[in-house]
Design a protein around this motif. Structure first.
Motif, short mmCIF file in Angstrom:
data_model
loop_
_atom_site.label_atom_id
_atom_site.label_comp_id
_atom_site.label_asym_id
_atom_site.label_seq_id
_atom_site.Cartn_x
_atom_site.Cartn_y
_atom_site.Cartn_z
N GLN A 164 -8.86 6.51 1.55
CA GLN A 164 -7.68 5.84 2.14
C GLN A 164 -8.13 4.42 2.92
O GLN A 164 -7.54 3.59 2.65
CB GLN A 164 -6.82 6.71 3.38
N ARG A 165 -9.46 4.56 3.28
CA ARG A 165 -9.81 3.16 3.62
C ARG A 165 -10.24 2.44 2.85
O ARG A 165 -10.00 1.38 2.90
CB ARG A 165 -11.09 3.56 4.65
N VAL A 166 -10.64 3.11 1.66
CA VAL A 166 -10.94 2.04 0.53
C VAL A 166 -9.87 1.33 -0.01
O VAL A 166 -9.73 0.08 -0.25
CB VAL A 166 -11.75 2.91 -0.56
N ALA A 167 -8.61 2.08 0.05
CA ALA A 167 -7.40 1.58 -0.51
C ALA A 167 -6.96 0.57 0.42
O ALA A 167 -6.29 -0.45 0.03
CB ALA A 167 -6.38 2.70 -0.64
N LEU A 168 -6.92 0.54 1.74
CA LEU A 168 -6.63 -0.24 2.92
C LEU A 168 -7.41 -1.50 2.53
O LEU A 168 -6.99 -2.52 2.69
CB LEU A 168 -6.85 0.38 4.19
N GLY A 169 -8.89 -1.29 2.23
CA GLY A 169 -9.74 -2.36 2.25
C GLY A 169 -9.41 -3.16 0.80
O GLY A 169 -9.45 -4.36 1.05
N ILE A 207 0.76 -1.27 -0.09
CA ILE A 207 -0.10 -0.10 0.05
C ILE A 207 0.99 1.04 -0.01
O ILE A 207 1.80 1.41 0.80
CB ILE A 207 -0.93 0.10 1.30
N PHE A 208 0.68 2.14 -1.11
CA PHE A 208 1.64 3.35 -1.06
C PHE A 208 0.61 4.50 -0.48
O PHE A 208 -0.48 4.31 -0.49
CB PHE A 208 2.04 3.52 -2.57
N ASP A 209 1.49 5.81 -0.59
CA ASP A 209 0.53 6.75 0.09
C ASP A 209 -0.30 7.22 -0.92
O ASP A 209 -0.84 8.44 -0.57
CB ASP A 209 1.57 7.84 0.58
N ARG A 233 -4.48 6.39 12.12
CA ARG A 233 -3.45 5.69 12.77
C ARG A 233 -4.07 4.68 13.82
O ARG A 233 -3.66 3.64 13.98
CB ARG A 233 -2.50 6.70 13.61
N ALA A 234 -4.92 5.22 14.54
CA ALA A 234 -5.56 4.36 15.50
C ALA A 234 -6.25 3.14 14.70
O ALA A 234 -6.67 2.07 15.36
CB ALA A 234 -6.46 5.17 16.49
N GLU A 235 -7.21 3.60 13.71
CA GLU A 235 -7.69 2.50 12.91
C GLU A 235 -7.10 1.54 12.45
O GLU A 235 -7.25 0.11 12.40
CB GLU A 235 -8.62 3.32 11.49
N LEU A 236 -5.68 1.92 11.83
CA LEU A 236 -4.78 0.90 11.34
C LEU A 236 -4.56 -0.12 12.50
O LEU A 236 -4.46 -1.50 12.38
CB LEU A 236 -3.52 1.36 10.94
N ARG A 237 -4.26 0.32 13.71
CA ARG A 237 -3.67 -0.35 14.75
C ARG A 237 -4.92 -1.36 15.34
O ARG A 237 -4.56 -2.63 15.81
CB ARG A 237 -3.33 0.47 16.16
N ARG A 238 -6.07 -0.93 15.18
CA ARG A 238 -7.32 -1.70 15.68
C ARG A 238 -7.40 -2.60 14.66
O ARG A 238 -7.38 -3.97 15.09
CB ARG A 238 -8.47 -0.87 15.81
N LEU A 239 -7.39 -2.61 13.32
CA LEU A 239 -7.47 -3.56 12.23
C LEU A 239 -6.35 -4.49 12.55
O LEU A 239 -6.65 -6.08 12.42
CB LEU A 239 -7.73 -2.89 10.97
N PRO A 298 1.71 5.17 4.52
CA PRO A 298 0.31 5.21 3.90
C PRO A 298 -0.58 6.17 4.38
O PRO A 298 -1.62 6.64 3.84
CB PRO A 298 -0.14 3.83 4.67
N LEU A 299 0.02 7.12 5.47
CA LEU A 299 -0.87 8.00 5.85
C LEU A 299 -0.22 9.59 5.50
O LEU A 299 -0.69 10.54 5.92
CB LEU A 299 -1.18 7.96 7.43
N SER A 300 0.79 9.72 4.89
CA SER A 300 1.65 10.87 4.70
C SER A 300 1.04 11.98 3.93
O SER A 300 1.38 13.10 4.38
CB SER A 300 3.12 10.58 4.11
N SER A 301 -0.04 11.73 3.04
CA SER A 301 -0.85 12.59 2.31
C SER A 301 -1.99 13.26 2.80
O SER A 301 -2.54 13.97 2.51
CB SER A 301 -1.35 11.97 0.77
N LEU A 302 -2.31 12.72 4.37
CA LEU A 302 -3.21 13.20 4.91
C LEU A 302 -2.95 14.26 6.08
O LEU A 302 -1.92 14.40 6.35
CB LEU A 302 -4.15 11.85 5.78
#
Length: 361
Positions: free
Chosen positions: A142-147, A82-84, A175-181, A162-166
């Motif tokens: 970003q969430r769709v790309a992660l999905g 996954i790229f940014d 960040r919290a979402e990634l950790r939870r997933l 993955p979060l640098s452009s936000l």
């Protein structure tokens, strides 16, 4: 014994005269969040591309889920990268973007429907499944790309900044979402970032990379509390660590001709050192208290904390503390100062390596 998701053995990669990666060896345990931290040019993206097969290593070995895949084609490596830059298909809905890998694999439509909707629920993007990317917010895209990456369930996920452009608030949220997933699904994540705060917040283990070489591998708190060398100490932490030339005699320090008793300071050998003091270990007290007197030269509000710059007998020091305590201070106000002995670090002035022993747990 659980097999590591990823093992790298002595990876080398050169681009012309530039040695981008030099003898890189590390392990990413299965089900872990391992973060590759380093400044621009450290070799982070090159490392991820070699793992994915997008760059060919000049030397070394890449094992993924116990298999030697050093020379395997990208499609045969069972990794998701996954790229940014997101790179969603603009003419596909959120559902279509996430479902695409399963459609390529020719899974049954009902299986695809079930898996996409279950994952969208975890990612909290069910409401965008029928929309095109141009109608989504940055966080939704970003969430769709992660999905789209997560739907594949590969051996390891490679995430390149993955979060640098936000924007800042969205980065913290995702960040919290990634950790939870990662924790809920037990995925193996190998994430690259130049942001030490992101690394400390996300990682089970941080791999600090510099000029293509591993400098330190440690849990986040150990990396912060006991950086391997002076450059690591400067790179990790804000406001930046205070560094002062000093002499150590047991728990007594001489700094700029000022002798200070610092109970709890763990002597790493008598003689010349570079003393490292995180700003939170500079204790600010009312005037007349502490080991010495300093004068406020700058106040920088940081939300619930304030960073002070202090003119002291041992040199300029940065200190952080609660906003409600520091807010009444003004320029040139005198304060008492004490150095928190157990939090002080000693570095070798020649090699710049950490001398203070790291506690064993």
């Amino acid at each position: 014994m659980t097999r590591d998701a990823l093992r790298l053995h002595g990876l080398h990669k050169r681009f012309g005269a530039t040695e981008a990666v030099r003898g890189l060896t590390l392990e990413v345990p299965a089900g872990s969040m391992t973060v590759l931290l380093g400044p621009a040019g450290a070799g982070k993206t090159t490392t991820l591309k070699m793992i994915a097969g997008l760059e060919i290593a000049d030397a070394g070995r890449i094992e993924i889920a116990g298999l030697d895949l050093t020379t395997a084609e990208p499609k045969d490596r069972n990794v998701a990268m996954i790229f940014d830059n997101l790179a969603l298909y603009p003419n596909r809905t959120g559902f279509g973007n996430i479902a695409y890998p399963l459609q390529v694999a020719r899974l049954a439509p009902e299986v695809i429907e079930q898996r996409v909707r279950a994952l969208a629920g975890m990612l909290r993007i069910t409401h965008v499944l029928g929309r095109l990317p141009k109608t989504m917010s940055g966080g939704e895209r970003q969430r769709v790309a992660l999905g789209r990456a997560l739907i594949r369930d590969p051996a390891v996920f490679l995430l390149d900044e993955p979060l640098s452009s936000l924007d800042a608030m969205l980065r913290i949220d995702l960040r919290a979402e990634l950790r939870r997933l990662q924790r809920e699904a037990g995925h193996s994540f190998f994430l690259a970032t130049p942001d030490f705060a992101e690394a400390l917040a996300l990682a089970d283990t941080v791999v600090l990379l510099r000029a293509g070489q591993v400098v330190q591998v440690a849990p986040p708190q150990v990396l912060y509390d006991y950086p391997a060398d002076l450059e690591a100490a400067r790179f990790v932490g804000a406001p930046q660590i205070n560094l002062l030339p000093a002499r150590a005699e047991g728990a007594e320090l001489t700094i700029n001709a000022t002798r200070l008793a610092c109970p709890g300071f763990r002597d790493a050998g008598r003689g010349a050192i570079v003393l490292g003091i995180r700003p939170e270990h500079v204790i600010v007290a009312p005037p007349g208290q502490g080991q010495m007197t300093g004068f406020v030269t700058d106040l920088e509000p940081l939300g619930h904390q304030i960073a002070l710059t202090l003119d002291t007998p041992v040199g300029e020091l940065r200190a952080t503390g609660p906003a409600e305590v520091f807010a009444p201070l003004a320029d040139q106000d005198p304060v008492g100062i004490r150095l928190h002995g157990p939090g002080l670090l000693a570095f070798d002035p020649d090699s710049e390596r950490l001398l203070t022993p790291t506690p064993t747990h």
